[in-house]
Design a protein around this motif. Structure first.
Motif, PDB file in Angstrom:
ATOM      1  N   LYS A  35       0.825  -1.218   0.000  1.00 21.33           N
ATOM      2  CA  LYS A  35       0.000   0.000   0.000  1.00 21.33           C
ATOM      3  C   LYS A  35       0.856   1.264   0.000  1.00 21.33           C
ATOM      4  N   SER A  36       1.771   1.331   0.981  1.00 19.14           N
ATOM      5  CA  SER A  36       2.585   2.541   1.101  1.00 19.14           C
ATOM      6  C   SER A  36       3.477   2.710  -0.127  1.00 19.14           C
ATOM      7  N   SER A  37       4.003   1.598  -0.640  1.00 22.60           N
ATOM      8  CA  SER A  37       4.870   1.658  -1.827  1.00 22.60           C
ATOM      9  C   SER A  37       4.104   2.172  -3.043  1.00 22.60           C
ATOM     10  N   ALA A  48       4.977   7.990   2.078  1.00 28.23           N
ATOM     11  CA  ALA A  48       4.529   7.023   3.080  1.00 28.23           C
ATOM     12  C   ALA A  48       5.667   6.077   3.433  1.00 28.23           C
ATOM     13  N   LYS A  49       5.719   5.670   4.705  1.00 29.44           N
ATOM     14  CA  LYS A  49       6.778   4.762   5.166  1.00 29.44           C
ATOM     15  C   LYS A  49       6.578   3.351   4.627  1.00 29.44           C
ATOM     16  N   VAL A  50       7.633   2.815   4.021  1.00 30.02           N
ATOM     17  CA  VAL A  50       7.617   1.437   3.534  1.00 30.02           C
ATOM     18  C   VAL A  50       8.438   0.612   4.505  1.00 30.02           C
ATOM     19  N   ARG A  56       3.210  -2.381  10.028  1.00 34.95           N
ATOM     20  CA  ARG A  56       3.885  -1.195  10.527  1.00 34.95           C
ATOM     21  C   ARG A  56       2.964   0.028  10.553  1.00 34.95           C
ATOM     22  N   THR A  57       2.087   0.095   9.554  1.00 30.52           N
ATOM     23  CA  THR A  57       1.175   1.237   9.485  1.00 30.52           C
ATOM     24  C   THR A  57      -0.022   0.951  10.391  1.00 30.52           C
ATOM     25  N   ARG A  58      -0.116   1.642  11.524  1.00 32.27           N
ATOM     26  CA  ARG A  58      -1.173   1.322  12.494  1.00 32.27           C
ATOM     27  C   ARG A  58      -2.284   2.348  12.528  1.00 32.27           C
ATOM     28  N   ALA A  77      -5.494   8.333   1.606  1.00 28.96           N
ATOM     29  CA  ALA A  77      -5.509   7.762   2.961  1.00 28.96           C
ATOM     30  C   ALA A  77      -4.866   6.385   2.913  1.00 28.96           C
ATOM     31  N   ASP A  78      -3.733   6.253   3.603  1.00 27.27           N
ATOM     32  CA  ASP A  78      -2.990   4.989   3.679  1.00 27.27           C
ATOM     33  C   ASP A  78      -3.494   4.263   4.923  1.00 27.27           C
ATOM     34  N   LEU A  79      -4.234   3.155   4.698  1.00 27.83           N
ATOM     35  CA  LEU A  79      -4.866   2.470   5.832  1.00 27.83           C
ATOM     36  C   LEU A  79      -3.999   1.338   6.372  1.00 27.83           C
TER      37      LEU A  79
END
Ligand SMILES: Nc1nc2c(ncn2[C@@H]2O[C@H](COP(=O)(O)OP(=O)(O)OP(=O)(O)O)[C@@H](O)[C@H]2O)c(=O)[nH]1
Ligand SMILES: [Mg+2]
Length: 199
Positions: A35-37, A48-50, A56-58, A77-79
């Motif tokens: 997702k983040s990538s 976004a952090k990969v 990792r994404t909370r 929105a990165d869920l």
């Protein structure tokens, strides 16, 4: 698309969601699906952090997307990921607390980009999410991620199996690594954002 992405905020409860003044695009999928990538590949920056650590994404991380040439602006929105056994219970509990409400009630939400891993066999958790979105009347597009990891024949086989198991007519293959399919995804996002801005 030439655009800039600015980190807005991290939300862990509905009270923390940003104001709804631009069409929103949500990125949904199991932990580690990319997702983040993909979000970074779309905006051409490391917004976004990969992470190599699943789950990792909370929080829901919101990014303001500004197109250099064209309106409208959008919010991405990165869920947090779902369905990964090693993710702590506290993370999956977050789904009921603020992610279900987000998907159910968010008025600005114009499109859900649902990611499934092209190399992983169809997952019940992905089917559940899509059935939930269908029941909620949400517009969504399903993308098969990390397509760079599959050869031509494997690709075809995998896409056919995923389409059948997820009961979808179309599935867009993408790669954050090579940018394959990223232009097509932008077109879908722009259309959804423009329709939401008008309607
Ligand atoms: N080969 C390849 N690897 C990818 C691609 N996209 C993501 N990855 C890798 O997959 C791993 C997970 O990527 P993320 O983007 O952090 O996945 P995520 O869905 O945001 O994960 P969570 O935030 O934990 O739910 C990282 O090691 C990425 O480098 C891709 O298109 N091709
Ligand atoms: Mg992530």
């Amino acid at each position: 698309m030439q655009c800039s992405a600015q980190f807005l905020l991290s939300a862990l409860s509905p009270a923390q969601f940003p104001q709804e003044d631009a069409p929103e695009i949500a990125f949904l999928g199991r932990s580690n699906v990319g997702k983040s990538s993909l979000l970074n590949a779309l905006v051409g920056a490391k917004a976004a952090k990969v992470s190599s650590t699943p789950g990792r994404t909370r929080a829901i991380n919101f990014f303001l997307i500004a197109d250099a040439r064209r309106a409208p602006q959008a919010v991405f929105a990165d869920l947090p990921g779902y369905g990964y056994a090693k993710v702590a219970k506290s993370v999956s509990a977050g789904w009921q607390d603020f992610i279900d409400p987000y998907l159910a009630t968010r008025q600005a939400l114009a499109l859900c980009v649902c990611l499934v891993d092209a190399k992983t066999p169809p997952q019940a958790s992905d089917r559940q999410l899509l059935d939930w979105l269908r029941a909620a009347g949400r517009e969504f597009i399903v993308v098969a991620t990390k397509i760079d990891r599959l050869s031509g024949n494997e690709r075809t086989r995998s896409l056919v199996a995923l389409k059948r198991a997820l009961d979808v007519d179309a599935l867009l293959p993408v790669s954050a690594k090579t940018s394959y399919g990223v232009k097509e995804l932008w077109e879908r996002i722009e259309t959804a954002a423009a329709e939401a801005a008008i309607g």
